[in-house]
Design an enzyme around this catalytic site. Sequence first.
Site: not given
Length: 470
Positions: A43-44, A83, A87, A142, A144, A167, A240, A292-293, A313
């Site tokens: 994540d991130d 996010c 996803r 996660k 989301h 998140s 994240h 994810d980003n 992001k």
Amino acid sequence: MRLPIYLLLVISILLLCSSCQNVSQGNTSQEDRPPNVIVIFMDDMGFGDLSSFGHPTIQTPEIDRIAQEGQKWTNFYTASSVCTPSRGALLTGRYPIRIGLGPTQSNKRVFFPNSLGGLPSSEITIAEMLKEQGYKTGIVGKWHLGHQPEHLPTTQGFDSYYGIPYSNDMDPVGGWKLESFFMKPDHNKWNVPLMQDEEIIERPANQHTITKRYTEKALEFIEENKADPFFLYFPHSMVHTPIFAHKDFVGKSPRGLYGDVMAEIDWSVGQVIGKLEDLNLDKNTLVVFTSDNGPWLVMRETGGSAGLLADGKGTTWEGGMRVPGIFYMPGTVQSGTITDIGSTLDLLPTIASMTGATVPEDRTIDGYDLSDVLKNKSSSPRDHMIYYRNQDVYAVRKGEYKAHYITETCYALDTGREELEEPLLYNLNVDPSEKYNHASDHPDVLSDLATLVAEHKISVKSVPNELNKY
Ligand code: MG
């Protein structure tokens, strides 16, 4: 009474044959069954946050090993820079705009604790596709994609779920304040639930130990399902912001807490690979590692790095959507660095191809089957990528060229949306940092890219927006 020698011999031969048969049955079933699949989703985490992707002080030896022995993709994209849409796209192989996850409002780009929407049940996830093939399916981490009961992972093809539903910075106690992310980490400041299947088992989730506990659950899932083909979707809630590391990792990295968190993630990846090796499943398991980003740049030192790529992001600059892509399956995935284009959109068709599953035929799938690149290092069937922000196509890449039609910079430091009168054009092979505009030199390229976008837009049908349901 002593048994005659010939009887002892017959018994010994029978015992030997029976044990030979067990071994041979074990091997046969292992080789004959379709491969397991594990998708580890960060994540991130930015393009520049792994040592194998050039970070000077973060050390990720376990991840670097699978990148070295497997395939390291350097032009690998998510389908969104935030996010929720990212996803949804990974699990369905479809651009977010097709699945009700293309935002219409800048402050509702992902699901929040008061959201009522989710990934529509009519969408077919990788988990649902593989369940049709008899796979055991689990998610650790996660989600989301909607946290109302009708949207939880167990409604989207997963047999089991352990993790947080949105998140790790949501439901902040006392309201959302940027400063709170820069203070000493305290998980009590974020009232995030930890769930087991459909039940909340802890709130607030102790995020100091969350990566460790996710890892234990992932290893348990592998152990429990070793006899059957399985799909483990392992989306970490780190890195994240707010970031947390277990005390065993705190203070270990010269990069500070962010480096400590990455060291713990790296340990976790090593645990998963080690488990596969211990169970003799490593050669029959496709492992994918990606993010994810891009990095959340407003979080300063507690956010990550896109390396030499622009911005992060939330944006359609390269740093927002280009992420490390790693594929590992010893004996099947040919090792090397792949500079062709790939995307998380491609995981569904690629996994279908490698497992014998069927790609849904009643809908547009935006992904391409990358299995021939993985197995034979052939050219990628993907030659383009469309960069959405919300409902709009901000940019498009085909081959080496990328055109921007609308620009906007990072998330909370928004400098405004600008619809360009003349597109910007960058050659990403020569200029990955998007510094030198060559639009006036290549009107033919711009025309080709405009045609691609126009054809894509025709294929997009309007669907109910899930992000606006409150
Ligand atoms: Mg993210």
